[in-house]
Motif scaffolding. Structure first.
Motif, mmCIF file in Angstrom:
data_model
loop_
_atom_site.group_PDB
_atom_site.id
_atom_site.type_symbol
_atom_site.label_atom_id
_atom_site.label_comp_id
_atom_site.label_asym_id
_atom_site.label_seq_id
_atom_site.Cartn_x
_atom_site.Cartn_y
_atom_site.Cartn_z
ATOM 1 N N ARG A 8 0.822 -1.204 0.053
ATOM 2 C CA ARG A 8 0.045 -0.044 0.059
ATOM 3 C C ARG A 8 0.924 1.318 -0.047
ATOM 4 N NH1 ARG A 8 -1.250 -3.936 3.164
ATOM 5 N NH2 ARG A 8 -0.072 -3.388 4.973
ATOM 6 N N ASN A 9 0.724 2.218 -0.916
ATOM 7 C CA ASN A 9 1.437 3.265 -0.857
ATOM 8 C C ASN A 9 0.664 4.659 -0.778
ATOM 9 O OD1 ASN A 9 1.266 4.202 -3.907
ATOM 10 N ND2 ASN A 9 1.732 2.258 -3.920
ATOM 11 N N HIS A 10 1.464 5.869 -0.504
ATOM 12 C CA HIS A 10 0.645 7.033 -0.581
ATOM 13 C C HIS A 10 0.552 7.676 -1.674
ATOM 14 C CE1 HIS A 10 0.495 8.108 3.857
ATOM 15 N NE2 HIS A 10 1.611 7.653 4.106
ATOM 16 N N ASN A 11 1.378 7.847 -2.720
ATOM 17 C CA ASN A 11 1.110 8.604 -3.806
ATOM 18 C C ASN A 11 1.332 7.883 -5.303
ATOM 19 O OD1 ASN A 11 3.783 8.238 -3.548
ATOM 20 N ND2 ASN A 11 4.539 10.137 -3.952
ATOM 21 N N ALA A 12 0.292 6.938 -5.162
ATOM 22 C CA ALA A 12 0.345 5.952 -6.361
ATOM 23 C C ALA A 12 -0.073 6.740 -7.464
ATOM 24 C CB ALA A 12 -0.633 4.791 -6.080
ATOM 25 N N GLY A 13 -0.924 7.738 -7.508
ATOM 26 C CA GLY A 13 -1.383 8.562 -8.504
ATOM 27 C C GLY A 13 -0.334 9.849 -8.780
ATOM 28 N N SER A 14 0.675 9.941 -8.300
ATOM 29 C CA SER A 14 1.420 11.147 -8.557
ATOM 30 C C SER A 14 2.121 11.244 -9.779
ATOM 31 C CB SER A 14 2.650 11.075 -7.385
ATOM 32 O OG SER A 14 3.606 10.220 -7.876
ATOM 33 N N GLU A 15 2.773 12.406 -10.055
ATOM 34 C CA GLU A 15 3.432 12.540 -11.291
ATOM 35 C C GLU A 15 4.586 11.693 -11.630
ATOM 36 O OE1 GLU A 15 4.463 16.777 -11.562
ATOM 37 O OE2 GLU A 15 2.701 17.442 -10.843
ATOM 38 N N ASP A 16 5.192 11.272 -10.636
ATOM 39 C CA ASP A 16 6.286 10.196 -10.843
ATOM 40 C C ASP A 16 5.847 8.853 -11.235
ATOM 41 O OD1 ASP A 16 8.251 8.479 -10.333
ATOM 42 O OD2 ASP A 16 8.725 8.882 -8.129
ATOM 43 N N PRO A 17 6.167 8.615 -12.446
ATOM 44 C CA PRO A 17 5.878 7.166 -13.013
ATOM 45 C C PRO A 17 5.914 5.995 -12.321
ATOM 46 C CG PRO A 17 8.002 7.970 -14.141
ATOM 47 C CD PRO A 17 7.506 8.940 -13.318
ATOM 48 N N MET A 18 6.786 5.986 -11.384
ATOM 49 C CA MET A 18 6.878 4.852 -10.681
ATOM 50 C C MET A 18 6.183 5.299 -9.116
ATOM 51 S SD MET A 18 10.005 2.396 -10.922
ATOM 52 C CE MET A 18 11.263 3.601 -10.590
ATOM 53 N N ASN A 19 5.341 4.407 -8.484
ATOM 54 C CA ASN A 19 4.885 4.940 -7.253
ATOM 55 C C ASN A 19 5.749 4.175 -6.178
ATOM 56 O OD1 ASN A 19 4.124 1.869 -6.307
ATOM 57 N ND2 ASN A 19 2.392 2.031 -7.915
ATOM 58 N N PRO A 20 5.566 4.682 -4.931
ATOM 59 C CA PRO A 20 6.653 4.240 -3.998
ATOM 60 C C PRO A 20 6.874 2.685 -3.824
ATOM 61 C CG PRO A 20 5.199 5.863 -3.140
ATOM 62 C CD PRO A 20 4.634 5.582 -4.580
ATOM 63 N N SER A 21 5.618 1.843 -3.988
ATOM 64 C CA SER A 21 5.986 0.363 -3.973
ATOM 65 C C SER A 21 6.821 -0.226 -5.021
ATOM 66 C CB SER A 21 4.607 -0.218 -4.040
ATOM 67 O OG SER A 21 3.733 0.028 -2.796
ATOM 68 N N GLU A 22 6.565 0.362 -6.164
ATOM 69 C CA GLU A 22 7.344 0.039 -7.323
ATOM 70 C C GLU A 22 9.033 0.464 -7.114
ATOM 71 O OE1 GLU A 22 4.125 0.354 -10.799
ATOM 72 O OE2 GLU A 22 5.198 2.141 -10.356
ATOM 73 N N ARG A 23 9.136 1.772 -6.699
ATOM 74 C CA ARG A 23 10.502 2.060 -6.342
ATOM 75 C C ARG A 23 11.142 1.155 -5.505
ATOM 76 N NH1 ARG A 23 12.827 6.616 -7.944
ATOM 77 N NH2 ARG A 23 11.191 8.260 -9.094
ATOM 78 N N ILE A 24 10.449 0.783 -4.239
ATOM 79 C CA ILE A 24 10.964 0.109 -3.219
ATOM 80 C C ILE A 24 11.278 -1.355 -3.786
ATOM 81 C CG2 ILE A 24 10.385 -1.271 -1.014
ATOM 82 C CD1 ILE A 24 8.891 1.318 -0.261
ATOM 83 N N ASP A 25 10.441 -2.092 -4.802
ATOM 84 C CA ASP A 25 10.523 -3.312 -5.374
ATOM 85 C C ASP A 25 11.903 -3.323 -6.109
ATOM 86 O OD1 ASP A 25 8.160 -4.313 -4.541
ATOM 87 O OD2 ASP A 25 7.167 -3.654 -6.658
ATOM 88 N N GLN A 26 12.287 -1.946 -6.812
ATOM 89 C CA GLN A 26 13.333 -1.897 -7.636
ATOM 90 C C GLN A 26 14.591 -1.701 -6.806
ATOM 91 O OE1 GLN A 26 13.999 2.015 -9.874
ATOM 92 N NE2 GLN A 26 13.809 0.858 -11.664
ATOM 93 N N LEU A 27 14.524 -0.987 -5.814
ATOM 94 C CA LEU A 27 15.673 -1.149 -4.769
ATOM 95 C C LEU A 27 16.167 -2.237 -4.281
ATOM 96 C CD1 LEU A 27 17.536 0.607 -2.823
ATOM 97 C CD2 LEU A 27 15.739 0.740 -1.154
ATOM 98 N N ILE A 28 14.880 -3.001 -3.892
ATOM 99 C CA ILE A 28 15.157 -4.485 -3.309
ATOM 100 C C ILE A 28 15.861 -5.373 -4.362
ATOM 101 C CG2 ILE A 28 14.144 -6.457 -2.400
ATOM 102 C CD1 ILE A 28 12.370 -4.650 -0.989
#
Length: 156
Positions: A8-28
């Motif tokens: 679950r993430n805060h700004n899934a609809g933000s201007e950023d093409p990746m939402n926080p969950s996707e960024r964390i997936d990518q980091l891991i």
């Protein structure tokens, strides 16, 4: 990788093409040693602690978990994974997980090194303690601060 229903993430609809969950997936995924696995386990434990826990991406690359206020931030460093609890000094740490930042007046941290075993049950309990703290001390105070600001604005 998240709890029931996925991360679950805060700004899934933000201007950023990746939402926080996707960024964390990518980091891991980008950390191909023990730290990536540890961070994934930490994330899973946080998201499994309460259905209200959401994740965010702050400070140019740090996973953050919140529930009625910020709970903690995690970072993979060269030789450790560090989990810093925002209000750690105010939390009862029944599992004795805090091992860093013990002299600070607000934050407490858990430094996990290669070979350390994550006590998921104790971490989940600590996350729940942090959520209870947020709900008692932060959430109830937020409306009061808003009312004071609104009153000052009207009187100005």
């Amino acid at each position: 990788m998240g709890g029931v229903g996925g991360p679950r993430n805060h700004n899934a609809g933000s201007e950023d093409p990746m939402n926080p969950s996707e960024r964390i997936d990518q980091l891991i995924a980008s950390i191909d040693d023990w730290r990536g696995k540890m961070l994934a386990s930490v994330r899973e434990t946080f998201l499994g602690a309460d259905e209200g826990v959401v994740e965010d991406w702050k400070w140019m690359g740090s996973p953050v978990w919140s529930c009625d206020g910020m709970i903690a931030v995690a970072n993979a460093h060269k030789d450790k994974v560090k989990i810093t609890f925002m209000h750690g000094a105010q939390l009862e740490d029944a599992g004795k997980l805090f091992n860093a930042g013990l002299d600070g007046g607000k934050w407490r941290a858990i430094d996990l090194h290669e070979g350390d075993k994550l006590d998921k049950r104790a971490l989940k309990a600590l996350v729940r303690t942090a959520i209870a703290y947020n709900r008692t001390h932060l959430k109830k105070n937020a409306p009061a601060r808003s009312r004071v600001k609104a009153a000052k604005a009207k009187g100005a």
